[in-house]
Design an enzyme around this catalytic site. Structure first.
Site, mmCIF file in Angstrom:
data_model
loop_
_atom_site.group_PDB
_atom_site.id
_atom_site.type_symbol
_atom_site.label_atom_id
_atom_site.label_comp_id
_atom_site.label_asym_id
_atom_site.label_seq_id
_atom_site.Cartn_x
_atom_site.Cartn_y
_atom_site.Cartn_z
ATOM 1 C CB ALA A 56 32.540 115.191 89.045
ATOM 2 C CG ASP A 57 31.228 116.711 84.225
ATOM 3 O OD1 ASP A 57 30.399 117.633 84.296
ATOM 4 O OD2 ASP A 57 32.450 116.895 84.318
ATOM 5 C CB THR A 58 30.787 110.048 84.144
ATOM 6 O OG1 THR A 58 31.508 110.540 83.009
ATOM 7 C CG2 THR A 58 30.222 108.683 83.826
#
Length: 379
Positions: free
Chosen positions: A168-170
Site C-alpha cells: 500500500a505504501d509503495t
C-alpha cells in the site's frame, strides 16, 4: 545530476518519512531530479527499520538512493523558515504526514502556494486530505484492509495474510509520482502549481478490478480464492516432484491446446472435455487436480523445459536466491549494486530502475546519504 535523464533540472524536496513519501522521492531521483530529503534530527526511522546490515536498514539503502540529506527541525520557527527558503525555488515538495501537520507548523498549502505559486505539493496520507476519516492515522495495513485488498489475500476459510511487502505504501508513492508528473504537465501550460492528494486506501482500491461492479450490479461479494484465478483455468501453482512450486498459465484456448499436446493429454481437446474456456471454467477444480498430478510426475527443470518449448507461460516461484541467479534479471540491469556512504562505500544490491526509457534512461548516481550529509544546501 546528468542532463541525459528525464527529470534533470527539477528540484524536489522530500519531507516524507518511512515508505510512501520516500518511494515517491526515489522515483524522482532515479530519473534525474535533484531530491533533497529533509530529516528530523533523529533521522528517518527507515534508517534503522527492517533487517540491519552493520547498523543500517537495507530498505533505507534502496528507498533513499540518489538523494541529498539535510536536517531540519520543522517543529521550530527556525526550521520552518529554513524550509521556506528551500522551497522558494523548488518544483515539487512531497509529504506523507497526517493531514493537518503541515498546517500546524504554518506550512499549509495556502502558505506554500503564496510563497511559490509554481510549487507542486504531493500529499500522501492514509485517507486523503478531505472526508470524515481524513484525521485518522493510517498505515499501509489499514489501507490494505479498508480497500478490500487484504480481504482477498487468503485461502478460502483462512485468515487474510500480508503479501510480504509494504504494497500500500509503495503503490501510494507511485501514484504520488504519477500525480506530480500530471501536475508538472499542467504547469507547463499554466505556470501554476497545484496540490496532489493521494490516499493509501485509494491507491489499493484502484487495484481491485471489477469488485465494485460485481457487487452493485450483480449482488456478488468476491471472496478470497487462494492461488487460483476464478473461472480462468489452468492458472495456478503446482508442485513439481522436486518440491519446487511452478506457476502455469495455460488458460487461453490456443495456449491450452499447446499445453495439452505438450504433456500428452490430447483427449483434453475433445468435445465435452476441456477444449474451450467455458468448459475449463465449469470444471476448474477437476482440471487443476489433473494438472497437479502431471506436475508431480516431473522435476521442475524438466517440466519448465517442456513448457518453454511448447510456448506455455510458466515459471518457478522465485525466491531471492532464484532472482540473483537469473540471467534475465542480469541482462536488464534489474539488480544494481550501489555504494552506500552509510556503510563506508560498501555496495548494496537493490532493484533496478523501472520504467526503462530508450533515450533518457534513469540512473543511480549515488547511494543513500548520511544523515545531514548535505546540510550545506541550507546555507
Amino acid at each position: 545530476m546528468s542532463d541525459g535523464r528525464s527529470l534533470s533540472g527539477l528540484k524536489v524536496v522530500e519531507l516524507g518519512h518511512l515508505i510512501a513519501g520516500p518511494v515517491c522521492g526515489r522515483m524522482f531521483a532515479d530519473h534525474g531530479a535533484d531530491v533533497i530529503k529533509v530529516e528530523p534530527p533523529s533521522g528517518d526511522p527507515m534508517r534503522h527499520w527492517g533487517r540491519l546490515h552493520n547498523g543500517v536498514g537495507l530498505h533505507w539503502s534502496y528507498v533513499a538512493r540518489g538523494k541529498s540529506s539535510v536536517v531540519i527541525n520543522l517543529s521550530t520557527s527556525e526550521g520552518q523558515e529554513q524550509l521556506k527558503r528551500l522551497l522558494a525555488d523548488a518544483d515539487v515538495v512531497i509529504e506523507n504526514f497526517r493531514p493537518g501537520t503541515l498546517e500546524k507548523w504554518g506550512l499549509g498549502w495556502d502558505v506554500l502556494h503564496e510563497l511559490n505559486p509554481a510549487l507542486i505539493l504531493v500529499r500522501i496520507s492514509g485517507f486523503g486530505q478531505t472526508g470524515p476519516y481524513a484525521h485518522r492515522p493510517g498505515f499501509g495495513l489499514i489501507g490494505e484492509a479498508m480497500s478490500g485488498f487484504r480481504y482477498m489475500t487468503a485461502e478460502p476459510g483462512r485468515p487474510p495474510v500480508r503479501v510480504g511487502i509494504s504494497i500500500a505504501d509503495t503503490m501510494a508513492g507511485i501514484y504520488g509520482f504519477v500525480g506530480a508528473q500530471l501536475a508538472l504537465r499542467v504547469r507547463e501550460r499554466t505556470g501554476a502549481g497545484q496540490m496532489v492528494d493521494v490516499a493509501l486506501y485509494e491507491a489499493m482500491w484502484s487495484l481491485m478490478e471489477s469488485i465494485a461492479a460485481e457487487y452493485e450490479l450483480m449482488g456478488v461479494v468476491r471472496e478470497p480464492q487462494g492461488a487460483i484465478l476464478p473461472g480462468i483455468a489452468p492458472s495456478n501453482v503446482y508442485q513439481a516432484s522436486d518440491g519446487v512450486w511452478l506457476a502455469i498459465g495455460a488458460n487461453q484456448d490456443a495456449v491450452f491446446e499447446r499445453f495439452a499436446r505438450a504433456i500428452g493429454r490430447e483427449e483434453w481437446l475433445e468435445p465435452d472435455s476441456y477444449a474451450t474456456h467455458d468448459e475449463r471454467a465449469l470444471r476448474q477444480s477437476e482440471l487443476d487436480e489433473e494438472v497437479a498430478v502431471w506436475a508431480r510426475s516431473l522435476d521442475s527443470e524438466k517440466a519448465l523445459s517442456l513448457l518453454d518449448e511448447a510456448r506455455v507461460p510458466a515459471s518457478r516461484i522465485y525466491n531471492a536466491a532464484d532472482i540473483h541467479s537469473d540471467e534475465h534479471y542480469r541482462a536488464r540491469d534489474m539488480i544494481l549494486h550501489v555504494a552506500d556512504p552509510s556503510l563506508d562505500g560498501e555496495k548494496v544490491p537493490m532493484p533496478g530502475i523501472v520504467p526503462k526509457l530508450s533515450t533518457t534512461p534513469g540512473a543511480v548516481e549515488r547511494g543513500a546519504p548520511k544523515l545531514g550529509e548535505h546540510n550545506h544546501l541550507l546555507d
